[in-house]
Design a protein around this motif. Structure first.
Motif, PDB file in Angstrom:
ATOM      1  N   VAL A   1       3.710   3.350  -1.800  1.00  0.00           N
ATOM      2  CA  VAL A   1       3.532   2.013  -1.226  1.00  0.00           C
ATOM      3  C   VAL A   1       2.606   2.344  -0.097  1.00  0.00           C
ATOM      4  O   VAL A   1       1.514   1.427   0.134  1.00  0.00           O
ATOM      5  N   LEU A   2       2.803   3.292   0.774  1.00  0.00           N
ATOM      6  CA  LEU A   2       1.780   3.906   1.624  1.00  0.00           C
ATOM      7  C   LEU A   2       0.557   4.062   1.203  1.00  0.00           C
ATOM      8  O   LEU A   2      -0.427   3.913   1.781  1.00  0.00           O
ATOM      9  N   LEU A   3       0.536   4.818  -0.006  1.00  0.00           N
ATOM     10  CA  LEU A   3      -0.662   5.050  -0.520  1.00  0.00           C
ATOM     11  C   LEU A   3      -1.498   4.063  -0.954  1.00  0.00           C
ATOM     12  O   LEU A   3      -2.745   3.803  -0.953  1.00  0.00           O
ATOM     13  N   SER A   4      -0.843   3.125  -1.535  1.00  0.00           N
ATOM     14  CA  SER A   4      -1.562   1.701  -1.782  1.00  0.00           C
ATOM     15  C   SER A   4      -2.176   0.998  -0.622  1.00  0.00           C
ATOM     16  O   SER A   4      -3.196   0.762  -0.727  1.00  0.00           O
ATOM     17  N   GLN A   5      -1.383   0.897   0.524  1.00  0.00           N
ATOM     18  CA  GLN A   5      -1.820   0.440   1.652  1.00  0.00           C
ATOM     19  C   GLN A   5      -3.108   1.289   2.089  1.00  0.00           C
ATOM     20  O   GLN A   5      -4.067   0.651   2.763  1.00  0.00           O
ATOM     21  N   PHE A   6      -3.234   2.549   1.940  1.00  0.00           N
ATOM     22  CA  PHE A   6      -4.311   3.458   2.145  1.00  0.00           C
ATOM     23  C   PHE A   6      -5.516   3.024   1.379  1.00  0.00           C
ATOM     24  O   PHE A   6      -6.565   2.739   2.135  1.00  0.00           O
TER      25      PHE A   6
ATOM     26  N   ALA B   1      -7.395   9.351   8.396  1.00  0.00           N
ATOM     27  CA  ALA B   1      -6.705  10.387   8.204  1.00  0.00           C
ATOM     28  C   ALA B   1      -5.209  10.264   8.662  1.00  0.00           C
ATOM     29  O   ALA B   1      -4.270  10.717   8.060  1.00  0.00           O
ATOM     30  N   LEU B   2      -5.063   9.549   9.844  1.00  0.00           N
ATOM     31  CA  LEU B   2      -3.654   8.951  10.006  1.00  0.00           C
ATOM     32  C   LEU B   2      -2.989   8.193   8.928  1.00  0.00           C
ATOM     33  O   LEU B   2      -1.774   8.211   8.877  1.00  0.00           O
ATOM     34  N   ALA B   3      -3.918   7.111   8.362  1.00  0.00           N
ATOM     35  CA  ALA B   3      -3.337   6.387   7.454  1.00  0.00           C
ATOM     36  C   ALA B   3      -2.871   7.296   6.211  1.00  0.00           C
ATOM     37  O   ALA B   3      -1.928   6.614   5.400  1.00  0.00           O
TER      38      ALA B   3
ATOM     39  N   ALA C   1       0.996  11.253   2.104  1.00  0.00           N
ATOM     40  CA  ALA C   1       0.820  12.427   1.567  1.00  0.00           C
ATOM     41  C   ALA C   1       2.113  13.368   1.826  1.00  0.00           C
ATOM     42  O   ALA C   1       2.596  14.320   1.284  1.00  0.00           O
ATOM     43  N   LEU C   2       2.723  13.148   3.083  1.00  0.00           N
ATOM     44  CA  LEU C   2       3.933  13.901   3.523  1.00  0.00           C
ATOM     45  C   LEU C   2       5.205  13.378   2.778  1.00  0.00           C
ATOM     46  O   LEU C   2       5.715  14.192   1.953  1.00  0.00           O
ATOM     47  N   LEU C   3       5.119  12.037   2.398  1.00  0.00           N
ATOM     48  CA  LEU C   3       6.420  11.527   1.434  1.00  0.00           C
ATOM     49  C   LEU C   3       6.373  12.040   0.184  1.00  0.00           C
ATOM     50  O   LEU C   3       7.275  12.454  -0.616  1.00  0.00           O
TER      51      LEU C   3
END
Length: 302
Positions: free
Chosen positions: A245-250, A279-281, A286-288
């Motif tokens: 999900v966060l990758l999609s938001q990025f 980078a923050l986004a 990347a971590l998850l």
């Protein structure tokens, strides 16, 4: 003494789901008693911890599965999270505007034209995905993306990210089309409701100030990431789903920023500021995703 030990083991085994106890309870209890011997009267703390973790995994719907199966489940849940968030975005915002006393005119709806135009197809995609019809869900999500794009070009309004999200949803559903696995069960099925809570909180805080909304959104995202990182010992698919999900938001931020730069004829921020923000986004997904890969492989080795 063995009777006391058996009762204590049985008490811990009650934490497991009823179906699990019915199918595997006697065998598991016999194995525990055999390994304990006749000299002990209570389980060790290590055994209790392992049994509690096993009970949580059983409630989470986690069974031995392939790497492909784990990622398919995570991809499906990520698609549902994105659909819930995107579908609810415009209605929640309009409802809060009206509740705050805004007049019920077309000006309340105008900022959300792209999302509202794609809303019916988004609902179709959500219902189809929940029922396991992934081919229809992917097609509806792709159609919703096309509708949102068309409204953007027709109206000439600022680009909204909904159509990109629908495109990401279609991409996440594609791996599920061929095999059509069963929708995620256990505790993982409730994860798609989290974006609705975060969205509502963000929209309420936005009525006070954009700074408060930004802070609330950041805190909520960090809390979600920390929660799934803690939960990774129980169900690594949750961390993978949130990472996707966060990758999609990025990707949405990247496309929106690139479009804005092209339309404005120059970068709205200094290159160093843009690089820092991107980078923050990218750090969260990347971590998850990295933790999820390690956890899936470790679980398969156990």
């Amino acid at each position: 003494m063995s009777g006391d030990l058996e009762r204590r083991y049985a008490r811990v085994l009650r934490l497991y789901p009823a179906a699990y106890r019915r199918d595997r309870g006697p065998e598991l209890l016999a194995t525990l008693l055999e390994s304990a011997g006749d000299s002990r009267t209570s389980p060790t703390s290590r055994e209790v911890s392992a049994l509690v973790l096993g009970a949580l995994r059983a409630h989470a719907g986690q069974e031995r599965r392939s790497v492909r199966g784990s990622w398919q489940s995570a991809s499906g849940v990520a698609a549902l999270m994105l659909l819930v968030s995107t579908i609810a975005s415009a209605p929640v915002s309009v409802a809060i505007d009206l509740a705050a006393g805004a007049p019920a005119t077309r000006w309340v709806l105008q900022p959300h034209l792209q999302d509202l135009a794609a809303l019916p197809l988004g609902v179709v995609a959500l219902v189809a995905a929940l029922r396991g019809y992934y081919r229809s869900a992917a097609a509806a999500a792709a159609a919703a993306s096309i509708v949102g794009t068309a409204v953007f070009w027709i109206t000439g309004k600022d680009l909204q990210g909904g159509w990109i999200v629908y495109l990401c949803v279609a991409g996440l559903l594609l791996p599920l089309v061929r095999e059509a696995p069963r929708p995620a069960g256990g505790l993982l099925r409730y994860l798609p409701l989290v974006p609705l809570l975060l969205l509502t909180t963000d929209q309420v805080m936005l009525r006070f100030s954009s700074e408060a909304a930004g802070t609330a959104g950041a805190v909520g995202t960090v809390a979600l990431c920390v929660g799934v990182l803690v939960w990774v010992a129980v169900d690594e698919r949750a961390a993978a789903a949130v990472g996707l999900v966060l990758l999609s938001q990025f990707l949405v931020k990247t496309v929106v920023l690139a479009t804005f730069v092209i339309q404005s004829g120059g970068a709205p921020l200094a290159p160093s500021d843009i690089g820092r923000q991107m980078a923050l986004a990218a750090l969260g997904p990347a971590l998850l995703l990295a933790v999820s890969v390690v956890a899936v492989r470790r679980q398969l080795r156990l």
